[in-house]
Design an enzyme around this catalytic site. Structure first.
Site, mmCIF file in Angstrom:
data_model
loop_
_atom_site.group_PDB
_atom_site.id
_atom_site.type_symbol
_atom_site.label_atom_id
_atom_site.label_comp_id
_atom_site.label_asym_id
_atom_site.label_seq_id
_atom_site.Cartn_x
_atom_site.Cartn_y
_atom_site.Cartn_z
ATOM 1 N N HIS A 26 32.080 -57.421 -7.462
ATOM 2 C CA HIS A 26 32.264 -57.604 -8.819
ATOM 3 C C HIS A 26 32.306 -56.171 -9.457
ATOM 4 C CE1 HIS A 26 31.697 -59.764 -12.912
ATOM 5 N NE2 HIS A 26 32.525 -58.602 -13.250
ATOM 6 N N HIS A 28 34.838 -53.339 -11.703
ATOM 7 C CA HIS A 28 35.965 -53.214 -12.303
ATOM 8 C C HIS A 28 36.183 -51.524 -11.867
ATOM 9 C CE1 HIS A 28 35.964 -56.996 -14.697
ATOM 10 N NE2 HIS A 28 34.750 -57.015 -14.436
ATOM 11 N N HIS A 206 36.156 -64.507 -14.474
ATOM 12 C CA HIS A 206 35.141 -64.439 -15.116
ATOM 13 C C HIS A 206 34.708 -65.744 -15.842
ATOM 14 C CE1 HIS A 206 35.404 -60.091 -14.286
ATOM 15 N NE2 HIS A 206 34.519 -59.823 -14.957
ATOM 16 N N GLU A 209 29.941 -65.693 -18.676
ATOM 17 C CA GLU A 209 29.276 -64.511 -19.232
ATOM 18 C C GLU A 209 28.758 -64.504 -20.674
ATOM 19 O OE1 GLU A 209 31.654 -60.979 -19.441
ATOM 20 O OE2 GLU A 209 30.160 -59.577 -19.278
ATOM 21 N N ASP A 287 29.576 -54.424 -11.889
ATOM 22 C CA ASP A 287 30.533 -54.548 -13.089
ATOM 23 C C ASP A 287 31.282 -53.558 -13.429
ATOM 24 O OD1 ASP A 287 31.740 -56.378 -14.809
ATOM 25 O OD2 ASP A 287 30.212 -56.648 -16.038
ATOM 26 N N ASP A 288 30.703 -52.501 -14.299
ATOM 27 C CA ASP A 288 31.016 -51.293 -14.960
ATOM 28 C C ASP A 288 30.315 -50.350 -14.721
ATOM 29 O OD1 ASP A 288 33.741 -52.461 -15.964
ATOM 30 O OD2 ASP A 288 32.286 -53.725 -16.786
HETATM 31 N N1 ADE Z 1 36.460 -56.083 -18.002
HETATM 32 C C1 ADE Z 1 35.428 -55.123 -17.365
HETATM 33 N N2 ADE Z 1 34.193 -55.519 -17.567
HETATM 34 C C2 ADE Z 1 34.299 -56.793 -18.054
HETATM 35 C C3 ADE Z 1 33.218 -57.848 -18.293
HETATM 36 N N3 ADE Z 1 32.012 -57.625 -18.024
HETATM 37 N N4 ADE Z 1 33.607 -59.056 -18.650
HETATM 38 C C4 ADE Z 1 34.827 -59.028 -19.095
HETATM 39 N N5 ADE Z 1 35.901 -58.520 -18.785
HETATM 40 C C5 ADE Z 1 35.600 -57.360 -18.319
HETATM 41 ZN ZN ZN Z 2 33.469 -58.184 -15.108
#
Ligand code: ADE
Ligand code: ZN
Length: 347
Positions: A26, A28, A206, A209, A287-288
Site C-alpha cells: 500500500h 501511492h 480502500h 479508512e 501509504d504516502d
Molecule cells: N490517495 C493517496 N493516499 C490516500 C489515502 N490514504 N486514502 C485515500 N486515497 C489516497
Molecule cells: Zn492509500
C-alpha cells in the site's frame, strides 16, 4: 519456528524490524514525491508552485483529515509531466524501499490525476514500468503496478480510464479504488470493477479508512476485492472481523498515515495490535511516505515503539502476512519466508 524462538528482548526489536525482509502493498507512488523532488521537477518542467521553497511546502503538511491531505497531494503531483519524471519518482521510491529491506512492492498509481492535466496515460505507465524494471535489475527488488480509480470522480470516468489503459494491460496487475472515501461508497464502482474482474485483473479497494464498516462489506460483496486497503474500521463490527479472518482477506494498514490524517489521535491508540490478535491478516505499509513522516520501516518502528503489546512474534507475523497478501506465486512467497526465518533465527 518454535514460540521460544520469538523470545527476543524489546531493545533488539528495532534492528530486527528494519532488517527483516518485507513486502510493501500500500504505497501511492505519487505519495512518495518528496518536497525536494517536487521543486526539482517544477524547475525542470517550468511549473510554478504556490510555495516559496521546500520548507514552506513541508510546513503545509499539517492535515486534519483525508481531504485536507488529498488537496495538497494532488497539487504536488502537478509537477509530473514527462515519462522521465515518473521514472525518477519510481526509482527514488525503490531506492528508499530497498534500504528498508523491502523485497517486493505493489505500487498504486492514480492515472486520472495526470490525464486530467493532459499527460497521456502511456507516459505514466511507461515511466513507472521502466522504474520497476530498473529496481529488479539494479536493486533486486520486484515491483508491480496497480491502477487506482479516483472515487470522487464518476464511474463513467473510471471506465474511460480503464479503456485508455487497456493497450498497456500487460503492465499492471490490478486495479484499486482511492481518494475521498466518505460519500463515495464502493457500490458506485460496481460495474467497472465487474469489467476488471472479467479482464482477470486483481482487485483491491480502500475501505474503512475514514468510512464505516459497511464500505468494507460492499468492497467484498459488490466489488469482490481480494484485499482491503486500510480497513481499520472493521473492528467496530465483530461479524465483519469474523468474515475477514475466516476468508484471510488481508488489510493493508498504514499506521503513520492513520495518525497524520487523525483517524487515531496518537499511535498509542492505533488498533494494529488488536487487529493481529484478532487473527486478521494485517500488514504494515507507508501509504504516502513523503507526506506522513516516513517510509515502511518508520511505520514499523513507530507502531512498535508506541504499542508495547507488539512483540517479535507480531513482527514476524506482519512480514509473513505481507508475503501471503502479495500477488506473487507460491514459490516466491516460500523463498521470502525462508529468508524471513533466517533473519529471525540469527537475531
Ligand atoms: N490517495 C493517496 N493516499 C490516500 C489515502 N490514504 N486514502 C485515500 N486515497 C489516497
Ligand atoms: Zn492509500
Amino acid at each position: 519456528m518454535a514460540p521460544s524462538d520469538f523470545d527476543i528482548p524489546r531493545d533488539r526489536l528495532p534492528a530486527l524490524l528494519c532488517a527483516m525482509p518485507k513486502a510493501e502493498l500500500h504505497i501511492h507512488i505519487e505519495g512518495s514525491l518528496e518536497p525536494e523532488l517536487i521543486f526539482a521537477l517544477a524547475q525542470r518542467n517550468g511549473v510554478s508552485l504556490p510555495y516559496a521553497n521546500v520548507e514552506a511546502l513541508r510546513a503545509a503538511y499539517a492535515f486534519t483529515d483525508l481531504q485536507s491531505f488529498l488537496d495538497i497531494y494532488y497539487a504536488g503531483a502537478s509537477v509530473l509531466l514527462k515519462e522521465q519524471d515518473f521514472f525518477d519518482l519510481g526509482v527514488a521510491y525503490f531506492k528508499r524501499a530497498a534500504a528498508d529491506h523491502v523485497v517486493h512492492a505493489e505500487l498504486f498509481f492514480d492515472p486520472q490525476t495526470h490525464t486530467e492535466r493532459g499527460v497521456p496515460i502511456g507516459t505514466v505507465i511507461e515511466g513507472l514500468t521502466r522504474a520497476c524494471e530498473a529496481a529488479q535489475r539494479e536493486l533486486g527488488v520486484s515491483g508491480a503496478l496497480i491502477l487506482c480509480f479516483l472515487r470522487h470522480l464518476s464511474e463513467e470516468a473510471a471506465f474511460a480510464t480503464l479503456e485508455a489503459a487497456l493497450p498497456y494491460r500487460g503492465r499492471f496487475i490490478g486495479v484499486g479504488l482511492d481518494s475521498s472515501e466518505k460519500g463515495n461508497p464502493p457500490e458506485k464502482f460496481a460495474r467497472v470493477f465487474a469489467r476488471c474482474r472479467e479482464l482477470g485483473l486483481h482487485l483491491v479497494a480502500h475501505a474503512g479508512e475514514e468510512g464505516p464498516p459497511a464500505y468494507i462489506w460492499s468492497a467484498l460483496d459488490v466489488l469482490h476485492v481480494e484485499r482491503i486497503d486500510h480497513g481499520v474500521a472493521c473492528m467496530g463490527d465483530p461479524a465483519l472481523v469474523k468474515r475477514l479472518v475466516a476468508e484471510r482477506i488481508p488489510l493493508t494498514v498504514c499506521p503513520l498515515s492513520n495518525v497524520k490524517l487523525c483517524v487515531y489521535p496518537t499511535m498509542g491508540e492505533h488498533n494494529l495490535a488488536a487487529l493481529l490478535d484478532a487473527g486478521l491478516c494485517a500488514t504494515v505499509n507507508s501509504d504516502d511516505p513523503a507526506y506522513f513522516g516516513g517510509y515502511i520501516n518508520q511505520n514499523y518502528l513507530e507502531a512498535f515503539a508506541a504499542l508495547p503489546q507488539l512483540t517479535a512474534r507480531h513482527a514476524h507475523q506482519l512480514a509473513a502476512n505481507s508475503f501471503e497478501a502479495s500477488f506473487v506465486d507460491a514459490d516466491t512467497k516460500a523463498r521470502w519466508n525462508q529468508e524471513l526465518h533466517k533473519v529471525f533465527a540469527a537475531a
